[in-house]
Structure formats: C-alpha cells, structure tokens
Design a protein around this motif. Sequence first.
Motif, PDB file in Angstrom:
ATOM      1  N   ALA A 172       0.837  -1.207   0.000  1.00 52.11           N
ATOM      2  CA  ALA A 172       0.000   0.000   0.000  1.00 52.11           C
ATOM      3  C   ALA A 172       0.869   1.252   0.000  1.00 52.11           C
ATOM      4  CB  ALA A 172      -0.938  -0.010   1.201  1.00 52.11           C
ATOM      5  N   LYS A 173       1.919   1.238   0.793  1.00 50.49           N
ATOM      6  CA  LYS A 173       2.834   2.376   0.821  1.00 50.49           C
ATOM      7  C   LYS A 173       3.550   2.535  -0.519  1.00 50.49           C
ATOM      8  CE  LYS A 173       3.698   1.923   5.807  1.00 50.49           C
ATOM      9  NZ  LYS A 173       4.692   1.535   6.847  1.00 50.49           N
ATOM     10  N   ALA A 174       3.897   1.400  -1.143  1.00 49.94           N
ATOM     11  CA  ALA A 174       4.642   1.431  -2.410  1.00 49.94           C
ATOM     12  C   ALA A 174       3.820   2.014  -3.554  1.00 49.94           C
ATOM     13  CB  ALA A 174       5.106   0.015  -2.769  1.00 49.94           C
ATOM     14  N   ILE A 175       2.490   1.972  -3.434  1.00 47.49           N
ATOM     15  CA  ILE A 175       1.651   2.551  -4.495  1.00 47.49           C
ATOM     16  C   ILE A 175       1.119   3.936  -4.096  1.00 47.49           C
ATOM     17  CG2 ILE A 175       1.044   0.325  -5.490  1.00 47.49           C
ATOM     18  CD1 ILE A 175      -1.737   0.627  -4.113  1.00 47.49           C
ATOM     19  N   GLY A 176       1.772   4.549  -3.120  1.00 49.41           N
ATOM     20  CA  GLY A 176       1.483   5.946  -2.803  1.00 49.41           C
ATOM     21  C   GLY A 176       0.345   6.173  -1.835  1.00 49.41           C
ATOM     22  N   MET A 177      -0.031   5.118  -1.096  1.00 48.95           N
ATOM     23  CA  MET A 177      -1.127   5.249  -0.147  1.00 48.95           C
ATOM     24  C   MET A 177      -0.624   5.544   1.265  1.00 48.95           C
ATOM     25  SD  MET A 177      -3.873   4.694  -1.983  1.00 48.95           S
ATOM     26  CE  MET A 177      -2.988   5.523  -3.318  1.00 48.95           C
ATOM     27  N   VAL A 178      -1.489   6.143   2.062  1.00 51.13           N
ATOM     28  CA  VAL A 178      -1.276   6.199   3.503  1.00 51.13           C
ATOM     29  C   VAL A 178      -1.876   4.913   4.058  1.00 51.13           C
ATOM     30  CG1 VAL A 178      -1.794   7.405   5.648  1.00 51.13           C
ATOM     31  CG2 VAL A 178      -1.390   8.711   3.543  1.00 51.13           C
ATOM     32  N   ALA A 179      -1.019   4.006   4.523  1.00 48.93           N
ATOM     33  CA  ALA A 179      -1.466   2.689   4.979  1.00 48.93           C
ATOM     34  C   ALA A 179      -2.086   2.801   6.371  1.00 48.93           C
ATOM     35  CB  ALA A 179      -0.294   1.714   5.004  1.00 48.93           C
ATOM     36  N   LEU A 180      -3.289   2.246   6.514  1.00 49.69           N
ATOM     37  CA  LEU A 180      -4.047   2.333   7.767  1.00 49.69           C
ATOM     38  C   LEU A 180      -4.419   0.916   8.218  1.00 49.69           C
ATOM     39  CD1 LEU A 180      -6.344   5.213   6.495  1.00 49.69           C
ATOM     40  CD2 LEU A 180      -4.399   5.470   8.057  1.00 49.69           C
ATOM     41  N   PRO A 181      -3.554   0.280   9.038  1.00 53.50           N
ATOM     42  CA  PRO A 181      -3.819  -1.100   9.439  1.00 53.50           C
ATOM     43  C   PRO A 181      -4.926  -1.188  10.495  1.00 53.50           C
ATOM     44  CG  PRO A 181      -1.548  -0.429   9.966  1.00 53.50           C
ATOM     45  CD  PRO A 181      -2.291   0.784   9.544  1.00 53.50           C
ATOM     46  N   LEU A 182      -5.830  -2.153  10.314  1.00 53.11           N
ATOM     47  CA  LEU A 182      -6.863  -2.456  11.310  1.00 53.11           C
ATOM     48  C   LEU A 182      -6.500  -3.783  11.979  1.00 53.11           C
ATOM     49  CD1 LEU A 182      -8.375  -0.537   9.174  1.00 53.11           C
ATOM     50  CD2 LEU A 182     -10.455  -1.503  10.162  1.00 53.11           C
ATOM     51  N   GLN A 183      -6.444  -3.776  13.285  1.00 54.69           N
ATOM     52  CA  GLN A 183      -6.000  -4.962  14.012  1.00 54.69           C
ATOM     53  C   GLN A 183      -7.113  -5.983  14.218  1.00 54.69           C
ATOM     54  OE1 GLN A 183      -2.820  -5.266  14.380  1.00 54.69           O
ATOM     55  NE2 GLN A 183      -2.446  -3.169  13.690  1.00 54.69           N
ATOM     56  N   LYS A 184      -8.354  -5.567  14.053  1.00 57.94           N
ATOM     57  CA  LYS A 184      -9.504  -6.461  14.168  1.00 57.94           C
ATOM     58  C   LYS A 184     -10.474  -6.160  13.034  1.00 57.94           C
ATOM     59  CE  LYS A 184      -9.540  -6.934  19.248  1.00 57.94           C
ATOM     60  NZ  LYS A 184     -10.371  -6.742  20.469  1.00 57.94           N
ATOM     61  N   GLU A 185     -11.329  -7.139  12.726  1.00 58.26           N
ATOM     62  CA  GLU A 185     -12.361  -6.910  11.715  1.00 58.26           C
ATOM     63  C   GLU A 185     -13.368  -5.881  12.214  1.00 58.26           C
ATOM     64  OE1 GLU A 185     -13.036 -10.705   8.965  1.00 58.26           O
ATOM     65  OE2 GLU A 185     -13.797 -10.987  10.987  1.00 58.26           O
ATOM     66  N   GLN A 186     -13.753  -5.009  11.310  1.00 58.06           N
ATOM     67  CA  GLN A 186     -14.733  -3.976  11.620  1.00 58.06           C
ATOM     68  C   GLN A 186     -15.549  -3.695  10.369  1.00 58.06           C
ATOM     69  OE1 GLN A 186     -15.907  -2.165  14.156  1.00 58.06           O
ATOM     70  NE2 GLN A 186     -17.209  -0.965  12.793  1.00 58.06           N
ATOM     71  N   PRO A 187     -16.850  -3.960  10.381  1.00 62.70           N
ATOM     72  CA  PRO A 187     -17.658  -3.625   9.207  1.00 62.70           C
ATOM     73  C   PRO A 187     -17.507  -2.141   8.857  1.00 62.70           C
ATOM     74  CG  PRO A 187     -18.926  -4.943  10.757  1.00 62.70           C
ATOM     75  CD  PRO A 187     -17.654  -4.564  11.456  1.00 62.70           C
ATOM     76  N   GLY A 188     -17.126  -1.862   7.618  1.00 62.66           N
ATOM     77  CA  GLY A 188     -16.950  -0.468   7.214  1.00 62.66           C
ATOM     78  C   GLY A 188     -15.590   0.115   7.519  1.00 62.66           C
ATOM     79  N   TYR A 189     -14.695  -0.708   8.062  1.00 65.65           N
ATOM     80  CA  TYR A 189     -13.354  -0.221   8.398  1.00 65.65           C
ATOM     81  C   TYR A 189     -13.451   1.018   9.309  1.00 65.65           C
ATOM     82  CZ  TYR A 189     -12.410  -2.836   4.055  1.00 65.65           C
ATOM     83  OH  TYR A 189     -12.365  -3.780   3.069  1.00 65.65           O
ATOM     84  N   ILE A 190     -12.492   1.939   9.126  1.00 63.21           N
ATOM     85  CA  ILE A 190     -12.520   3.190   9.890  1.00 63.21           C
ATOM     86  C   ILE A 190     -13.319   4.240   9.118  1.00 63.21           C
ATOM     87  CG2 ILE A 190     -11.149   5.070  10.880  1.00 63.21           C
ATOM     88  CD1 ILE A 190      -8.795   3.002  11.039  1.00 63.21           C
ATOM     89  N   LEU A 191     -12.947   4.433   7.834  1.00 66.63           N
ATOM     90  CA  LEU A 191     -13.567   5.496   7.048  1.00 66.63           C
ATOM     91  C   LEU A 191     -15.077   5.314   6.941  1.00 66.63           C
ATOM     92  CD1 LEU A 191     -13.466   7.977   5.249  1.00 66.63           C
ATOM     93  CD2 LEU A 191     -12.893   6.483   3.323  1.00 66.63           C
ATOM     94  N   ASN A 192     -15.516   4.138   6.522  1.00 66.80           N
ATOM     95  CA  ASN A 192     -16.951   3.945   6.327  1.00 66.80           C
ATOM     96  C   ASN A 192     -17.717   3.811   7.637  1.00 66.80           C
ATOM     97  OD1 ASN A 192     -17.124   4.258   3.566  1.00 66.80           O
ATOM     98  ND2 ASN A 192     -16.688   2.122   3.138  1.00 66.80           N
ATOM     99  N   SER A 193     -17.014   3.457   8.715  1.00 70.84           N
ATOM    100  CA  SER A 193     -17.673   3.481  10.029  1.00 70.84           C
ATOM    101  C   SER A 193     -18.079   4.906  10.388  1.00 70.84           C
ATOM    102  CB  SER A 193     -16.745   2.915  11.112  1.00 70.84           C
ATOM    103  OG  SER A 193     -16.531   1.537  10.914  1.00 70.84           O
ATOM    104  N   LEU A 194     -17.324   5.857   9.861  1.00 71.32           N
ATOM    105  CA  LEU A 194     -17.656   7.270  10.059  1.00 71.32           C
ATOM    106  C   LEU A 194     -18.591   7.787   8.967  1.00 71.32           C
ATOM    107  CD1 LEU A 194     -14.015   8.470  10.876  1.00 71.32           C
ATOM    108  CD2 LEU A 194     -15.859   8.122  12.522  1.00 71.32           C
ATOM    109  N   LEU A 195     -18.344   7.371   7.715  1.00 70.57           N
ATOM    110  CA  LEU A 195     -19.067   7.928   6.572  1.00 70.57           C
ATOM    111  C   LEU A 195     -20.462   7.337   6.382  1.00 70.57           C
ATOM    112  CD1 LEU A 195     -19.108   9.710   4.020  1.00 70.57           C
ATOM    113  CD2 LEU A 195     -17.976   7.831   2.807  1.00 70.57           C
ATOM    114  N   VAL A 196     -20.605   6.021   6.513  1.00 70.11           N
ATOM    115  CA  VAL A 196     -21.881   5.369   6.197  1.00 70.11           C
ATOM    116  C   VAL A 196     -23.039   5.887   7.052  1.00 70.11           C
ATOM    117  CG1 VAL A 196     -23.112   3.153   6.228  1.00 70.11           C
ATOM    118  CG2 VAL A 196     -20.876   3.333   5.126  1.00 70.11           C
TER     119      VAL A 196
END
Length: 299
Positions: A172-196
């Motif tokens: 993810a870093k190699a393709i120019g992303m800010v890598a955001l690791p999640l240590q546990k499963e979460q429906p919607g990850y971080i972004l969609n947990s806020l956005l949805v």
Amino acid sequence: MNYKNITVAGSGVLGSQIAYQIAFKGFNVNVYDINDEVLGKAKDRISDLKQRYQEDLKATEEEVNSAFNRISFYSDLAKATAEADLVIEAIPEVVQIKTDFYKELGKVAPEKTIFASNSSTLLPSQFAEATGRPQKFLNLHFANEIWKNNTAEIMKHPGTDAKVFEDVIDFAKAIGMVALPLQKEQPGYILNSLLVPLLDAAQMLLLNEIADPETIDKTWMVATGAPMGPFAILDVVGITTAYNITLAKAEATGNPDYKKLADLLKSEYIDKGKLGRGTGEGFYKYPNPTFMNPDFIQA
C-alpha cells in the motif's frame, strides 16, 4: 514484500482507479472483468484518468502514457492471474457474487498469489473459506479518487498470516497510499464506520421527505465546512453501489425503511440512468453540479 504483478478483478469506477494508480507506481497490472464489452468501457474509463493525473498530480504526458501501457485486459480469469503476486477484488458488493468469484479464483490462481478484497462493507472472514487459502486473504480498501484521497485500509481476519498482513501494508505504501492497518475486523473499516452513518442519515431524510438532496447537502457543507455533502458523495460512490449496500442491509436487518430506500434508488435513479457522476447525472447533473456553484452555500 516482493510484488511485481498485480491483478485487479472488477473494472468499475474504483477498480479502474486502483488499476491505474498501481500501474502509475510502476507495477505490471492485469485487469479482469466478465466480458470484452465491459473491458472496452474500462479502457476508456482508465484512459480518461490520464488527464486527472496531469491536472491533479502534475504528471507528465510520458508518465501517464507509460502507466496506461503497463495495463493489460482479460476476460479469462486464469490468464489474468497466471503471474499474479496479488489479486485485488473490486466486484459488486453482493455476497453470493463475491463467494462464487473467490471459489473460482482459488482454483485458477497460482499458489503464491495473495487475495485482497476492496469490499466497502463486508468482512474478510465472510469469504476466507471460499478462497481456499484463508491465511493469504485479507481486505484492502481504497477511497474513491484514489490518487488524491490516498487512504488504504488493511484489515485482516483471525486467520490471516502475519507476514501477508505486513507485506500488504508495505505494498500500500509502495503505491502511494497512507497505509491504515486495522487490528480487528470492523464492518466499514474506519472510514466507512464514520461515513456510512452520515450517508444513511441523509438518505433517510430524503426518503421521509424531510428535505431535498440540495438542502441536506447545503446544511452539511455550511455547518461543517466540508467541500461536499452526502448526496454529492453518493454521486461519486455510484448509486448502484449505494443500492446494493442498502438492499443488503434490508435483507440483513429486516428493516422496511431500507427496502423502501432501495426501491426509491432503483425507481427514481437507477432505472432512469441516473447512476452518479460517472454517467453525468445522479442526485446532481455533471459536469457543473449546483453544489459547486460559489453561491450554493451563501445566505
């Protein structure tokens, strides 16, 4: 991390962006989709990204053309994945479609190949068994307009191998992303947990005839300083995606409001060809939507 050859399965709005971003960063990319007609549209969609990269990233004509030339297109899954170090799945948010896809992918992809889903709302543990290689499977989620909104949320499931998790973070870093690791499963990850919840609330206001999309968006933009409101965001996401997610929620929860909302999205937008920004019209008309007018948020 020693990935060189990447396959992107699914050539819709985000799948096309993922493929081009990866190619732009120097990787070889194969794009897979169900038939040549769909792939023809994908080639046009990806080619259109050249101008955006030149405008937004100040990329040179040579850079954008070289990136495009690193992409190949296949309607045969076995050929598309023959050399793949990593397959990124970006197909519709429908459980059965994804399950069937992973069963087929597991049969044809090389043993070395890592599988990653770009699913917005579904958990990797839902498909780990279907892949036939659960230790080599996880989620890798990107935001729309990936070259600007360069988040990559990496979500493992309990069976994901630790090295696979770390390698995908490095990729993810190699393709120019800010890598955001999640240590546990979460429906919607971080972004969609806020956005949805925001998008849900906006759509329910529309469904219940509280206000129209422009007024709802204007409220959010004025009150928070955000550059876009929820319906402008939905146009970017694509109304077909919003419909599939809403229908899945209706089936999972039994909440009749979700069924009513799905019916509204289908009858008033999808059936009328209003699929969002990509088709020129969704909740707004493009290329000059009203929310972009300087006086949209004025008194």
